[in-house]
Each structure stands twice: as structure tokens, then as C-alpha cells.
Design an enzyme around this catalytic site. Structure first.
Site: not given
Ligand code: 1CP
Length: 345
Positions: A26, A30, A39, A76, A154
Site C-alpha cells: 500500500r 493515501r 485522487r 486493486d 468478496y
Molecule cells: O500500493 C499498493 O499496495 C498498490 C495498490 C493496492 C493494492 C496492492 C490497492 C489500492 N489495493 C491493493 C490490494 C487489495 N485491495 C487487497 C489486498 C491487500 C491487503 O490485504 O490490504 C485487498 C483486501 C483489497 C480490497 C480493498 N480495496 C479494501 C479492503 C476492504 C476490506 O475488506 O477491508 C479497500 C479499502 C480497498 C480500497 C483501496 N485499494 C487501494 C487503495 C489505495 C484503496 C483505498 C481507497 C482510496 O484511495 O480511495
């Protein structure tokens, strides 16, 4: 393309390294004001994911601003169910939301597998190509996907959850449907990851974020066989399997055809090393909350983790999960600086 910094690839292959490579899950996101600036001009998260030039821009930000040794493509894991005709929305402050859930054979009829990944997920491959071009060999680009089990969570639940009890329920009430969906997700994921490699991803990470909610036996039944298929199919670049919370399954994961095993912060590096030996590189595993400490504390905790590696060179430094969005980027820099100035020999 000749890589100026191939440290992470050498560590993944068990080759010699002069220092430990470091990146953060991540890292593109943010924590960086520069990410929030990009964003804020958009309609939402998905617009960023689906606009290759902007996805490439935020992918490169942590390389420029933090000095990490790899870029992970901004996307994602949920783009895969979407391509399979189970679309998601990303709700502000709430996370993912699916208007259709897949809990029965009837609902499973909408799931599609027979499509060209370049067609439906071409924007990701385009973003990878652009990123590789713009990085011009500075660091490798990591491609990724969710593990089939985590994607199933999911698809069945329809949103985030602490327990994913609907998804776990399906494993007991209709294991046949669960296996069919897991196989469908696996087939698409393999094609998708191969396309990412073709587009220029130099390493692949598979995120099994919800591994830890399954017992050992269920993990062996509903996740490992599908991870095995993915690991066996991706041969041209190193593969990292990150199964968060799957402490008891780590030896079985290390048996799969992967280079790197990701560890979360609950896992004991020395204990895992003793279990699995030297044939795999370990990735991780500082507690993401350690970055809330003072600069001095961040350095102390990081060094403690580095000491836990012993003198073993088969390590990639990361956190034990994604960096939390309200962490001060200056603390991230202290973490990275501490790793970079640590002498292995
Ligand atoms: O920098 C990086 O890592 C690249 C970007 C990235 C990655 C690898 C994002 C952007 N998402 C992911 C993978 C991801 N997405 C996972 C696996 C990793 C982990 O366990 O954290 C999972 C479970 C998700 C699903 C997801 N996407 C969630 C989790 C929801 C839950 O069930 O709790 C959320 C909140 C997101 C949104 C998201 N994805 C990425 C960002 C930066 C964000 C935040 C939203 C935003 O910026 O508005």
C-alpha cells in the site's frame, strides 16, 4: 530494459545482495499528500485505477518520494471479480461494495470466465507498460492479484467483513459451488497475471488477505490447491505468496512453487526460518503500527526485525500488512533509511 536496481529480484532468487531490498504494501496510496492531490481531482478510486496515465503516476510516486526498491502497480484485487461480471463500487470511507453477491448456483450463472483479459483488464496492462517506460529501469514493477480464496470472500460476502461468515458458510453448505467458483477465479487470475508479466511486471505478488479466517484443514482444501496452480503457472518472474494470518499453513505454502513467502507481524521470522529452511525468501514483517512510534522507536523496531533475519540474505523488507493511511511519510522514510544503512555482513 536494463534494471539499475534489481536488488529485490536477486533477493527473491536467493542470489547475493549488498543490502536488504525494501518496499511497503500500500505504498502507493493515501499516506502521500501527492497521491491525495491526484485522487481529489477525480470522481473516485475507480477512475484512478482505470486511467493508465494516472495509475502510472501514483505508482511511481513512492519511488520518487520514499526511495523504495520496487514499485507496485496501482490497482486493486477487485478488478478480477469485476472482469468476471461481478462489479464493485468503492464507497468513500466504507470500502468495496458489490451489488450482486454469488451465494447460489442461480447467482453463479452471471459469473463469466471465457473472455480476453486484455479486453476487460487492458487498462491494468496499459498502466504497467507506462510505468515500466517512465521508470526507465530505476526499479522493478510488481504486478499482483488476490488469491482465489480472498476474491471468493468478496464475491460471496459482497463487502468487507471481519469474519466473512457468508463466504465461510458456503464452504460447509455448498463446497461444490465453492470449488467451482475458486477454479473459475484461478483460471482468470492465471491469464491475468501472465498478461501482467507480458506487459512488464518483473515480479508477482498474490494477496491472500483473508487466509487467517480459515482453519488449517480448510485452508489446505479451499486455498492451497488454487495457489499451487497459480504458482505453477507463473514461471518467468519471481512469485510472492502472502497469506495473511495463515501461521499454521506457512510450511505448506513454502512447499509451493514460489520464491517468496510473505509474513505478517504475528509471525516469528526465526521460527518460520527454522521450519522452512533456506529454499525460500521471506518478505515482511514489521508491525504497521510500529510506524506510529517516534523516529527513534521506528529505527529501533526496524533494527530488531533486521536482527531477527540472522545473517540470512533471503529477505525482502516490508511491513506485515499494508501501511496505514494516517502514518506520517517521514516515519516511512526513517524505516526505509534504517533498512538501507543496515550492513548485512
Ligand atoms: O500500493 C499498493 O499496495 C498498490 C495498490 C493496492 C493494492 C496492492 C490497492 C489500492 N489495493 C491493493 C490490494 C487489495 N485491495 C487487497 C489486498 C491487500 C491487503 O490485504 O490490504 C485487498 C483486501 C483489497 C480490497 C480493498 N480495496 C479494501 C479492503 C476492504 C476490506 O475488506 O477491508 C479497500 C479499502 C480497498 C480500497 C483501496 N485499494 C487501494 C487503495 C489505495 C484503496 C483505498 C481507497 C482510496 O484511495 O480511495
Amino acid at each position: 530494459m536494463i534494471l539499475q536496481n534489481d536488488l529485490i529480484l536477486r533477493a527473491a532468487k536467493g542470489e547475493d545482495i549488498e543490502r536488504y531490498p525494501v518496499w511497503l504494501m500500500r505504498q502507493a496510496g493515501r499516506i502521500l499528500p501527492e497521491y491525495r492531490a491526484v485522487r481529489s481531482k477525480l470522481s473516485g478510486f475507480k477512475e484512478l485505477v482505470e486511467t493508465p496515465a494516472l495509475a502510472a503516476e501514483v505508482t511511481i510516486q513512492p519511488v520518487d518520494l520514499l526511495g523504495v526498491d520496487a514499485a507496485i502497480i496501482f490497482s486493486d484485487i477487485l478488478v478480477v471479480p469485476e472482469a468476471m461480471n461481478v462489479p464493485y463500487e468503492m464507497l468513500e470511507a466504507k470500502g468495496p461494495w458489490f451489488n450482486h453477491t454469488i451465494r447460489s448456483e442461480e447467482q453463479a450463472k452471471r459469473v463469466e470466465t471465457d473472455f480476453d483479459v486484455e479486453d476487460r483488464l487492458g487498462y491494468v496492462m496499459e498502466a504497467i507498460k507506462l510505468t515500466v517506460k517512465e521508470l526507465n529501469g530505476r526499479v522493478p514493477v510488481i504486478g499482483f492479484a488476490g488469491a482465489p480464496w480472498t476474491i471468493l470472500c468478496y464475491m460471496v460476502e459482497g463487502h468487507g467483513s471481519k469474519t466473512f461468515s457468508e463466504a465461510r458458510k458456503l464452504l460447509y453448505t455448498n463446497p461444490t459451488l465453492a470449488h467451482q467458483l475458486l477454479q473459475d477465479i484461478t483460471d482468470v487470475t492465471i491469464r491475468y497475471l501472465k498478461a501482467q508479466v507480458k506487459a512488464g511486471a518483473a515480479m508477482i505478488q498474490v494477496f491472500d488477505s483473508w487466509a487467517g479466517i480459515l482453519g488449517t484443514e480448510q485452508y489446505a482444501t479451499f486455498s492451497l490447491p488454487y495457489l499451487k496452480q497459480i504458482a505453477d503457472a507463473i514461471n518467468d518472474v519471481p512469485v510472492t505468496l502472502f497469506s495473511k494470518g495463515a501461521i499454521t499453513s506457512i510450511p505448506a505454502i513454502a512447499q509451493l512453487n514460489c520464491n517468496n513467502v510473505g509474513l505478517d507481524w504475528n509471525m516469528d521470522v526465526a521460527a518460520v526460518r527454522a521450519q522452512i529452511g533456506d529454499k525460500r525468501t521471506l518478505q515482511g514483517n514489521l508491525d504497521p503500527c510500529a510506524l506510529y512510534g517516534s523516529h527513534e522507536n521506528v529505527a529501533t523496531e526496524t533494527i530488531k526485525m533486521l536482527h531477527s533475519f540472522g545473517k540470512n540474505k533471503r529477505h525482502i523488507v516490508n511491513l506485515g500488512h499494508g501501511v496505514y493511511p494516517d502514518v506520517d511519510p517521514e516515519k516511512v522514510k526513517t524505516f526505509i533509511k534504517t533498512v538501507k544503512s543496515y550492513e548485512i555482513n
